[in-house]
Motif scaffolding. Structure first.
Motif, PDB file in Angstrom:
ATOM      1  N   ASP A 106     -74.561   4.160  -8.823  1.00  0.00           N
ATOM      2  CA  ASP A 106     -75.416   5.302  -9.161  1.00  0.00           C
ATOM      3  C   ASP A 106     -74.600   6.589  -9.230  1.00  0.00           C
ATOM      4  N   GLN A 107     -73.623   6.735  -8.341  1.00  0.00           N
ATOM      5  CA  GLN A 107     -72.777   7.928  -8.380  1.00  0.00           C
ATOM      6  C   GLN A 107     -71.939   7.968  -9.649  1.00  0.00           C
ATOM      7  N   GLU A 108     -71.463   6.809 -10.078  1.00  0.00           N
ATOM      8  CA  GLU A 108     -70.674   6.781 -11.310  1.00  0.00           C
ATOM      9  C   GLU A 108     -71.530   7.119 -12.533  1.00  0.00           C
ATOM     10  N   LEU A 109     -72.805   6.678 -12.533  1.00  0.00           N
ATOM     11  CA  LEU A 109     -73.705   7.078 -13.619  1.00  0.00           C
ATOM     12  C   LEU A 109     -73.917   8.591 -13.603  1.00  0.00           C
ATOM     13  N   ALA A 110     -74.070   9.154 -12.406  1.00  0.00           N
ATOM     14  CA  ALA A 110     -74.230  10.606 -12.293  1.00  0.00           C
ATOM     15  C   ALA A 110     -72.973  11.325 -12.780  1.00  0.00           C
ATOM     16  N   ASP A 111     -71.814  10.749 -12.479  1.00  0.00           N
ATOM     17  CA  ASP A 111     -70.559  11.349 -12.952  1.00  0.00           C
ATOM     18  C   ASP A 111     -70.484  11.319 -14.479  1.00  0.00           C
ATOM     19  N   LEU A 112     -70.949  10.226 -15.090  1.00  0.00           N
ATOM     20  CA  LEU A 112     -70.965  10.163 -16.552  1.00  0.00           C
ATOM     21  C   LEU A 112     -71.846  11.270 -17.128  1.00  0.00           C
ATOM     22  N   ALA A 113     -73.007  11.455 -16.516  1.00  0.00           N
ATOM     23  CA  ALA A 113     -73.930  12.485 -17.004  1.00  0.00           C
ATOM     24  C   ALA A 113     -73.340  13.888 -16.853  1.00  0.00           C
ATOM     25  N   ALA A 114     -72.442  14.053 -15.877  1.00  0.00           N
ATOM     26  CA  ALA A 114     -71.816  15.360 -15.623  1.00  0.00           C
ATOM     27  C   ALA A 114     -70.382  15.392 -16.134  1.00  0.00           C
ATOM     28  N   LEU A 115     -70.082  14.595 -17.148  1.00  0.00           N
ATOM     29  CA  LEU A 115     -68.712  14.378 -17.602  1.00  0.00           C
ATOM     30  C   LEU A 115     -67.909  15.658 -17.864  1.00  0.00           C
ATOM     31  N   PRO A 116     -68.452  16.674 -18.559  1.00  0.00           N
ATOM     32  CA  PRO A 116     -67.632  17.856 -18.866  1.00  0.00           C
ATOM     33  C   PRO A 116     -67.082  18.560 -17.635  1.00  0.00           C
ATOM     34  N   SER A 117     -67.768  18.434 -16.512  1.00  0.00           N
ATOM     35  CA  SER A 117     -67.322  19.131 -15.306  1.00  0.00           C
ATOM     36  C   SER A 117     -66.380  18.299 -14.437  1.00  0.00           C
TER      37      SER A 117
END
Length: 295
Positions: A130-141
């Motif tokens: 789930d954290q990796e999915l959240a990281d994908l969604a926040a990719l530019p940062s």
């Protein structure tokens, strides 16, 4: 190009390189395009899976990372005779391919076949967290190093996520569902890439008949029929599927046996009233599923 588009483009490039290393018909298509000065645009990429209540199976297990990067569900398809459900996902950018994911409805199988597929799915390695999915969604940062790690993690998911199955299980499952046997042996590897014929940009390959004929002349074995009549909104065909060695268990031994893997598909979406149809047609898709059936 956005960070998300660049990230996805790199993923598809990696998947294409793995796929083309196995599917020599895709390399023949590349050679044909190069000789004619044409352009390869990828219409869609297809994946297969099994619907089961497990950690890493079913359409959502494959689609969630794509959705985190902007893909959105755009069409649903039902194949009662094959016990399949499919969804296609529209990309966040016109430069990216559509995604077509199909799952085998395990609850509609016979008890033995269901036991085989559910047994494999229960042993699946976990996908992205789930954290990796959240990281994908926040990719530019994300820091560049974190993006690289995340990319390697995701790219590694497109394989068989469970141990090599028993040869007897693969044979038994194939008698009921060739789709199921394919997933048992290949897992979540790419099932096919697809050329957008209308985007070739050269007169000698500007429709599906010309492209099929050119591939036949180059010695590539093709599907006997073209799906969709001339002038219809979607026309499709494909090469035959290549056969590659796959791992199976025979008693205590791990053996390699030949099995159908993937084909290379062609799709033509004619311009009609200034627009192209971007969906899929169930009847045509059903016939293309058969291209991985073993002779």
């Amino acid at each position: 190009m956005t960070h998300q588009t660049a990230f996805l483009d790199l993923l598809f490039t990696r998947l294409w390189q793995e796929y083309r290393s196995r599917v020599d018909y895709a390399r023949a298509y590349e050679d044909l395009l190069k000789s004619r000065g044409g352009t390869f645009r990828n219409d869609h990429v297809a994946f297969r899976t099994v619907a089961a209540q497990s950690r890493w199976s079913g359409i959502a297990a494959i689609s969630r990372p794509f959705e985190a990067l902007g893909y959105r569900p755009a069409g649903a398809y039902n194949f009662p005779d094959k016990k399949l459900t499919s969804l296609h996902f529209a990309p966040p950018s016109a430069d990216l391919p559509k995604i077509f994911i199909s799952e085998l409805r395990s609850w509609e199988l016979s008890p033995r076949a269901r036991k085989i597929v559910l047994g494999a799915a229960a042993k699946a390695a976990p996908g992205l967290t789930d954290q990796e999915l959240a990281d994908l969604a926040a990719l530019p940062s994300l820091p560049v190093k974190r993006r690289a790690i995340l990319h390697r993690r995701w790219a590694a998911q497109f394989t068989r996520p469970w141990p090599a199955p028993k040869a007897a299980d693969a044979m038994a499952l194939e008698r009921e569902s060739q789709f199921g046997a394919w997933v048992l042996l290949h897992g979540h590897a790419v099932n096919h890439f697809t050329a957008a014929v209308h985007a070739h940009g050269v007169d000698s390959l500007d429709d599906i008949e010309k492209t099929v004929a050119a591939l036949k002349t180059a010695g590539v074995p093709m599907k006997p029929e073209i799906e969709g009549a001339p002038g219809s909104k979607l026309r499709q065909s494909s090469t035959q599927a290549v056969v590659i060695p796959v791992d199976m268990r025979l008693g205590a031994r791990l053996v390699r046996r030949p099995w159908t893997y993937a084909y290379f598909e062609l799709a033509e979406r004619p311009l009609r009233r200034g627009r192209r149809y971007e969906g899929f047609l169930g009847g045509q898709a059903a016939n293309l599923f058969e291209m991985t059936r073993r002779s």
